[in-house]
Structures are given as structure tokens and as C-alpha cells.
Design an enzyme around this catalytic site. Structure first.
Site, PDB file in Angstrom:
ATOM      1  N   TYR A 219       0.824  -1.264   0.040  1.00  0.00           N
ATOM      2  CA  TYR A 219      -0.066   0.004   0.025  1.00  0.00           C
ATOM      3  C   TYR A 219       0.898   1.251   0.046  1.00  0.00           C
ATOM      4  CZ  TYR A 219      -3.355  -3.617   0.628  1.00  0.00           C
ATOM      5  OH  TYR A 219      -4.299  -4.544   0.435  1.00  0.00           O
ATOM      6  N   HIS A 366       0.567 -12.688 -10.376  1.00  0.00           N
ATOM      7  CA  HIS A 366      -0.303 -11.585  -9.974  1.00  0.00           C
ATOM      8  C   HIS A 366       0.545 -10.297  -9.729  1.00  0.00           C
ATOM      9  CE1 HIS A 366      -2.680  -9.721  -6.630  1.00  0.00           C
ATOM     10  NE2 HIS A 366      -1.562 -10.091  -5.897  1.00  0.00           N
TER      11      HIS A 366
END
Lengths: 540, 157
Positions: A219, A366
Site C-alpha cells: 500500500y 499476480h
């Protein structure tokens, strides 16, 4: 050029150089995957390049770009120079020295431990010391950001924080909470052990501390990209931000839920109980919510732009958007890739289902959609926008810059889809040679690894184009008065007063409380358990 | 906070989707005990070859189940070939003699980290007889890609 722009440019160039070296390392992996009989191809070279690519992309390129962008946001939204300036430059030189030390040990073959550096694989002590310097340098940056905000807040006690700064405040708070984990691992475990002061190390404890840091790290990368999506993209697209208050909510939710989720990287670990893994699973899914909101708000902002450019039908606004602008196309394409990556992430986080994909090629498929596209492609697009505005030079080779995001998109589609499929077929990630002594099941992966390698070539071509434009602009770009940096306006004007979203101490306190709930008990029971340490190994 | 109608609908739908995801996970845990391997048992990693728990390696089969004991090391599994019966629960117990390894039975959900100092354990049932590839899926050194073993699942009369 102002002093703060010189500071931002210094950081930006470290990011660009790290990106260039890391891309060259990726090229070597792509060729290795294709099993081409090249003279310099060797297992040593392959694993070294995996390590260098991971460290330089994930830890150096991202961190320096974010530091550069943070200073831009301070100077252009708060209307003041980042201060204290001495601390900012100290942070720059500390982090740079750390990167040179860590990357140097990796390139010298003394630290082929991948970017996760799981003990008891033992790197040269200089690698761990370099990492510590990088973290301390980033702490200096964090302090400059917080002190600059505080000085602005004193002068503007009632104003809402400008949205871009709000996003950067969330980034800084997440970073400060998260880096406690990696600093503890580095200083109390890895450095003393690699220097021989401690004979053994507990690898599960190290993994707990690493992933306490490792997921919020995601993040830390993503939020500055979101800041660009919310506060730069709508304006470049020719429109306005669809909903500013929801953007504020999104960043606040990330402060809360970024950290107490690390066990979802340790689902397959022994020594961590299933109940705590389940709690972290629930918290992980909570963090999908702000990204869902972002998908809507940013897409709606693009529609607003299309309609302001004259679209009237159901979907014709898509055609009115500036697809030839490299910042716009980078972000739009990265959002498409990120949508797929986000859903894949929900699968990874699904507790029992993780066993099917853990440590398979699916995982590299991913995260190249998430950090490798949503973040990296956005940062590249932002560099095209930022470099001329900071350096006062026109973008050179602008035609190439226009093509570059599309090359990345095509390469990433080929790379990522093939890796997701081979992952589901069981192919492990990060293997120099996946033939397993003629195993029949391994032979079925062959064609797809070839497609993955072709994807890698497209990505390398894209990265090379990006580097040419950057270097070309710096050396040959025509000098002129730089365009101002202007942020997107919200569609509906926000109230001109502070709200709950500006209360950063409160958000940080709740975040720390959640960290305590998620980690205190499992960590405490782990430390009390009878454990055996492990000596170090250097099989590289 | 003034949220436009369509975005409100989107937010409710997102919330519903997240709850649905979590519900499927909860049903999996409660109904079929779908859990990741989370065994907690420690071992001295420098003495695994002398440890009684890892003295008899390979498969031990009885009428209802089987146990497979394995040691992972740079760059092999010990033993390199294991035979187990189909349609019976097989419990794998694996530990490492050196660095952190991975243990994956390709084409199944058999997957665990193997961390020195700890014993990994999980139970699974193979319904399809045949030869399976077991690989290390965590980088463990320059010959990581050579680290594999064979699992033979035998049909039962």
C-alpha cells in the site's frame, strides 16, 4: 528551478536509474525462461538477476519515486518548501548510500537471497546494513513530510488538507507503522547474526516481522499511485474528480487496514496457528473495499472528462478521452490490468484456496499486474508528466512516449496470463529451469513459458523506450518555462473546513490498535514457545 | 457525506461481494475443514538426522491411513521416492535440515513451507492413482530448480 524541485529531481533520477538496471535484470530472466542457449546463461546469473530485479524494483525504484512525488505534493499543495531541508537531503544521501551498498553486494554475488531475504539464507552483512540505511533515509523523508504538514496546519488551522497531501499523509503513516517490522527484523535478528554476534536465528519470527512490513509495503507503493489517479488524472483527461469526500475516505481506510493482514503471506507456514491466519484473512478482505470505491470514482471521473469533451451517448465518452497522452493511457491501461490483479489477490487471500497457488508462477503473474502495472506503469506515466514540469525541459521523443504504455500493456497481458495458467498447473515460481529431469507434467508447461518470455521481451522493449525518453529529455529536451503543476478540481466543491478525515492522530491510533489486536497475542505466544535457532547458509 | 446514487449502489454491491467471499471461506472452514497447514511443533534443525521423529523416513501405511515422513535438504527430498495408497488420508510430516524450502505436490492442493526448526504437517487424500511430481517451491540456493522427488499413488484392490 526551485530548491524543492532540485530535491524532487534528485530522488526521481535515482528511481529512474534503478528502474533501468532492474529492467536489464528482468531481460536476463526472460531469456533464461526461454531456455535459449546463451553463453552467459547460468543458474548463478539467473538467481542473482531475480534478486537484483526484486530489490531494485520493489525497494529502490518505488521508494525513491514516492519520496520525489511526496516533495512535489508538499511544495505544490501546501505552497511551501519541504522543511527542514537539511533533513530531507540527509535522508536522500542515507537512502542512496544504503541502496548502493545493498545493490552492490547483490551484483557482486554476495547476497543472492531474493528481495524477501528469508533466513537462514545468509547474505553479506553489508546487504542488511544497506537496507537499514534505506529505511532510515525513508524515515527522514517521513519526518520532513510530517513537519511540513504541521507547519502548514499551524498557519491554516481550519482548512481541509489538500486531497493529494491527504493521500501522502496516509502513505507516510502506513510507512512509519509498517517499517517497525522490517527494522526490528534487520536490527535485532539479521545484522547481529550475519556479523557472527548471534550464532543462530529463528526463521519463523523473521518471516512474521518481514510480512508485518511486507504487505503494508504494497500500500506504500499503491497509495501514491492512487493519489495520481485521483488528483492528476481527471485534470489531464480534461475533467473533474467525481467524488472528493469518498477519495478522502479511501485513504483513511487504508491507514486502518494496511498492516494487520501480514499472515495472509504465511498461510502455508508451520508455527503460525490457523485461527490467527483466519483473522488476518477477514481484515485482508476489508481492504478490498477502498479499492472497489477507487475503481468506481476514477472511472466516473474519466466519464466526466469524456462528457466535458462533448460525449453524449452511453459509451462514446471512452473515445473522447486523450488516449495519446502517455499519462492518461498509462493509468487507464494500468487500471484494466489492476482489476484482474485485484481479483487474483482476493483468490490468494482466500485461506484454504491459497494452497493451490502458493509459490507457483501464479504469484509472479499476480504481482506484475499490481505492483508491476498499477504502480509501475502509473509511475512511468507520471514521470512523463513530472519531468518536464520539474526540469523545465520539453519531453523529448514524445512519439515513443506515446507508444510505450501500450507496449507495456501487451507485454504484461502475455506475461501475466501465461504465468497465471502455469501456476494453476503447478509450476513453481523462480526456477532457473523447469524441466525437472524430463518429468512429463513439467513438459506441459513448456509452450506457456515461451509466451511468458515473449511477454518479457515486450516489457523490456517498453522499459527501454521509457529510459530513452527520460535520458533524452534530460540531455536534449528543449528548455522552456515549465508548465505549472495543477491538481484536479472536484465536481462538487468541498466544504472549506476540517473534517474527521484530517484527524491523522486519530486514524493512526486506531490503526495501531488494530495492529495490536492482530499481532500482539500470536507474537507473544511465539516468543514464549521453546524454539531452536538455525545457523546461516550461503548456497550461492 | 453526499454520495451519488450510483456510487452508493456500487458500494453496497462491493460490500455484499466481500461478505460473500468471506462467507464461502467460513463455510469451507466449518464444513470441510479447509484450512492451510498450520501445525505447531519445533525441532532442533541441526539434529534432524538423529531425531527419533525423523528416524524412519518414507511412507508408513496401515489399513485406514498413511503417514509420510520427509526431510528437505539442499537440493533433494529424503527419500526421493514415496509410495502411498489411493483414497486414504495421507499425513505428510516434513522438516528441513538446512535453509527454508517449499514442498508442493504438483497438480494437488498439497503445499506447505518447510522452515528449519519447525515441523510442517498436513493431511490430504489422493483419488487418482499415478505418478506425481513433488517440488521445492521456495528458492533455496543455486540448484533450487533440481530439488524434486516422486510420489507414486497406488490403486487399491
Amino acid at each position: 528551478m526551485t530548491r524543492s524541485d532540485r530535491l524532487s529531481l534528485a530522488h526521481l533520477w535515482v528511481a529512474i536509474v534503478a528502474f533501468g538496471v532492474a529492467s536489464a535484470m528482468a531481460f536476463m530472466q526472460a531469456l533464461s525462461r526461454a531456455s535459449l542457449d546463451l553463453p552467459w546463461r547460468s543458474a548463478k546469473m539467473y538467481y542473482l538477476s531475480v534478486t537484483a530485479h526484486g530489490v531494485l524494483m520493489a525497494l529502490v525504484f518505488t521508494t525513491f519515486f514516492i519520496m520525489a512525488f511526496g516533495y512535489v505534493v508538499v511544495s505544490r499543495t501546501l505552497g511551501r518548501e519541504p522543511a527542514p531541508r537539511g533533513l530531507a537531503w540527509a535522508g536522500y544521501w542515507l537512502a542512496l548510500a544504503g541502496c548502493v551498498a545493498a545493490a552492490g553486494t547483490v551484483l557482486a554475488g554476495k547476497a543472492t537471497v531474493l528481495y524477501t531475504f528469508y533466513p537462514p539464507l545468509q547474505a553479506h552483512p553489508l546487504f542488511y546494513v544497506g537496507l537499514a540505511f534505506l529505511v532510515v533515509g525513508s524515515w527522514c523523508w517521513s519526518m520532513v513530510m510530517l513537519l511540513s504538514y504541521r507547519a502548514w496546519r499551524r498557519a491554516n488551522p481550519d482548512a481541509p488538507t489538500p486531497l493529494a497531501m491527504h493521500g501522502m499523509m496516509a502513505t507516510v503513516l502506513i510507512w512509519l507503522i509498517a517499517t517497525v517490522g522490517v527494522a526490528a527484523e534487520d536490527l535485532t535478528q539479521l545484522i547481529p547474526w550475519s556479523l557472527g554476534w548471534a550464532p543462530t536465528i529463528d526463521p519463523v519470527l523473521a518471516r512474521m516481522l518481514f510480512w508485518y512490513f511486507g504487505h503494508p509495503l504494497v500500500y506504500f507503493w499503491l497509495l501514491p499511485a492512487y493519489v495520481i489517479w485521483y488528483t492528476v488524472l481527471p485534470r489531464v483527461a480534461g475533467g473533474k474528480l467525481f467524488s472528493a469526500p469518498l477519495a478522502r475516505l479511501v485513504f483513511a481506510l487504508f491507514i486502518l487496514f494496511s498492516t494487520p493482514v501480514g499472515f495472509h503471506h504465511q498461510f502455508m507456514d508451520p508455527g503460525v496457528s490457523a485461527g490467527w491466519k483466519l483473522l488476518h484473512t477477514f481484515l485482508t478482505f476489508a481492504i478490498l473495499f477502498p479499492s472497489f470505491i477507487t475503481a468506481f470514482t476514477v472511472t466516473a471521473s474519466m466519464e466526466v472528462a469524456g462528457r466535458m469533451r462533448g460525449a453524449t451517448g452511453l459509451l462514446d465518452w471512452l473515445g473522447k478521452l486523450p488516449w495519446r497522452d502517455p499519462l492518461f493511457s498509462s493509468i487507464a491501461l494500468s487500471m484494466i490490468l489492476f482489476a484482474a490483479g485485484g481479483i487474483g489477490g482476493a483468490i490468494n487471500a482466500s485461506f484454504g484456496m491459497n494452497a493451490v497457488v502458493h509459490n507457483t508462477a501464479w504469484i509472479q503473474g499476480h504481482f506484475h499486474l499490481t505492483v508491476g502495472s498499477a504502480v509501475a506503469l502509473t509511475f512511468m506515466g507520471a514521470a512523463y508528466w513530472l519531468l518536464p514540469r520539474l526540469s523545465g525541459r520539453e519531453l523529448e521523443l514524445a512519439l515513443l512516449a506515446r507508444v510505450q504504455p501500450y507496449l507495456w500493456f501487451v507485454g504484461m497481458i502475455l506475461f501475466s496470463i501465461s504465468n497465471h495458467i502455469t501456476g494453476l498447473m503447478g509450476m513453481p515460481r523462480r526456477v532457473y529451469d523447469a524441466s525437472y529431469a524430463g518429468s512429463t507434467v513439467a513438459a506441459t508447461w513448456r509452450g506457456l513459458t515461451g509466451i511468458s518470455a515473449v511477454g518479457g521481451l515486450f516489457l523490456f522493449a517498453s522499459a527501454a523506450v521509457f529510459m530513452m525518453v527520460m535520458v533524452g529529455t534530460a540531455l536534449a529536451g528543449r528548455r522552456r518555462e515549465p508548465e505549472p503543476i495543477v491538481w484536479a478540481e472536484p465536481l462538487e466543491l468541498e466544504p472549506a473546513r476540517r473534517t474527521i478525515f484530517d484527524r491523522y492522530l486519530l486514524w493512526a491510533a486506531v490503526a495501531i490498535l488494530l495492529v495490536i489486536v492482530a499481532y500482539a497475542y500470536p507474537l507473544w505466544t511465539h516468543l514464549r514457545m521453546a524454539r531452536f535457532g538455525s545457523p546461516g547458509f550461503r548456497p550461492f | 457525506m453526499n454520495v451519488p446514487l450510483y456510487e452508493k449502489i456500487w458500494m453496497w454491491a462491493s460490500g455484499f461481494l466481500i461478505v460473500a467471499f468471506l462467507a464461502t471461506i467460513t463455510v469451507g472452514v466449518a464444513g470441510s475443514a479447509l484450512q492451510p497447514p498450520s501445525h505447531i511443533e519445533t525441532i532442533d534443525p541441526t539434529k534432524v538426522w538423529n531425531d527419533a521423529r525423523f528416524a524412519k523416513r518414507g511412507a508408513t501405511v496401515d489399513e485406514h491411513s498413511a503417514t509420510v515422513v520427509l526431510i528437505a535438504m539442499m537440493f533433494a527430498f529424503q527419500p526421493a521416492e514415496v509410495h502411498v495408497p489411493a483414497n486414504r488420508p495421507v499425513t505428510f510430516r516434513v522438516t528441513s535440515a538446512d535453509v527454508t524450502h517449499g514442498f508442493e505436490i504438483v497438480g494437488t492442493n498439497g503445499n506447505t513451507m518447510v522452515v528449519p526448526g519447525y515441523i510442517s504437517q498436513f493431511t490430504t487424500t489422493f483419488h487418482t492413482p499415478g505418478e506425481y511430481l513433488m517440488v521445492c517451491n521456495e528458492y533455496c540456493g543455486l540448484s533450487h530448480h533440481l530439488m524434486s522427488a516422486k510420489l507414486i499413488v497406488e490403486a487399491q484392490p
